[in-house]
Motif scaffolding. Structure first.
Motif, PDB file in Angstrom:
ATOM      1  N   GLN A  29     -17.467 -29.562  27.933  1.00  0.00           N
ATOM      2  CA  GLN A  29     -16.817 -28.262  27.963  1.00  0.00           C
ATOM      3  C   GLN A  29     -17.508 -27.362  28.985  1.00  0.00           C
ATOM      4  OE1 GLN A  29     -14.058 -27.849  26.083  1.00  0.00           O
ATOM      5  NE2 GLN A  29     -14.396 -29.939  25.397  1.00  0.00           N
ATOM      6  N   SER A  31     -17.695 -24.319  28.989  1.00  0.00           N
ATOM      7  CA  SER A  31     -18.315 -23.183  28.313  1.00  0.00           C
ATOM      8  C   SER A  31     -19.736 -23.496  27.829  1.00  0.00           C
ATOM      9  CB  SER A  31     -17.450 -22.746  27.135  1.00  0.00           C
ATOM     10  OG  SER A  31     -17.342 -23.800  26.190  1.00  0.00           O
ATOM     11  N   GLU A  32     -20.102 -24.778  27.796  1.00  0.00           N
ATOM     12  CA  GLU A  32     -21.438 -25.160  27.330  1.00  0.00           C
ATOM     13  C   GLU A  32     -22.383 -25.311  28.519  1.00  0.00           C
ATOM     14  OE1 GLU A  32     -20.205 -27.669  23.347  1.00  0.00           O
ATOM     15  OE2 GLU A  32     -20.636 -28.779  25.162  1.00  0.00           O
ATOM     16  N   THR A  36     -26.322 -29.663  28.267  1.00  0.00           N
ATOM     17  CA  THR A  36     -25.666 -30.190  27.071  1.00  0.00           C
ATOM     18  C   THR A  36     -24.715 -31.315  27.446  1.00  0.00           C
ATOM     19  OG1 THR A  36     -25.824 -28.042  25.996  1.00  0.00           O
ATOM     20  CG2 THR A  36     -24.191 -29.571  25.102  1.00  0.00           C
TER      21      THR A  36
END
Length: 169
Positions: A29, A31-32, A36
């Motif tokens: 993602q 957004s991460e 990660t």
């Protein structure tokens, strides 16, 4: 949110890579944090393929490859460009498959039990950014199918999280 990956161990490597690709599309993602995504990518590969003893990233900083996210035993923290399989793949800017690491002149044995290796270099904006390194305790564990799909997976990661903005310091 917990992620669960279920890939039948009896599938062919090609079928496993196709499923890994699909999982990766949903797993990563924007957004991460990039760390990660890269960490989960390594875990996904290690969890899917029994032949992988170690998988991880090394990032190029001024001609030295520095250890990034990985799964497996403690590893070499830095490798000079042109040294070992990782440094040679980086220098040549081409994927290298080593069927028997004992026959690779200058092999760096971070794990003395490793028997074969594949290293995929990747660039961002035309500049070497780093390498993806996979080791195995099996001789000749990696082949052209691994090369094809690992190169495709690295390209997907760059497209999904834009590695060019990853800050190494």
């Amino acid at each position: 949110m917990a992620e669960e990956v279920l890939i039948d161990p009896n599938l062919s490597d090609e079928e496993k890579y196709q499923l890994v690709y699909q999982y990766l599309i949903g797993l990563i993602q924007k957004s991460e944090p990039k760390i990660t995504a890269l960490s989960n990518f390594c875990a996904l590969l290690k969890q899917t393929f029994d032949k992988i003893s170690w998988v991880g990233f090394y990032f190029n900083v001024e001609g030295v490859l520095y250890l990034g996210p990985f799964q497996g035993k403690v590893a070499c923290s830095q490798i000079k460009i042109g040294h070992g399989v990782c440094g040679t793949a980086a220098e040549r800017n081409e994927t290298i498959i080593v069927t028997d690491v004992s026959k690779f002149d200058g092999h760096i044995a971070c794990d003395g039990m490793s028997k074969s290796e594949i290293v995929i270099p990747f660039s961002v904006n035309g500049n070497l950014f780093g390498v993806l390194d996979l080791d195995s305790y099996e001789l000749a564990a990696f082949n052209e199918i691994d090369k094809k799909y690992l190169e495709k997976l690295v390209n997907l990661i760059d497209a999904k999280i834009d590695l060019g903005y990853y800050i190494l310091s």
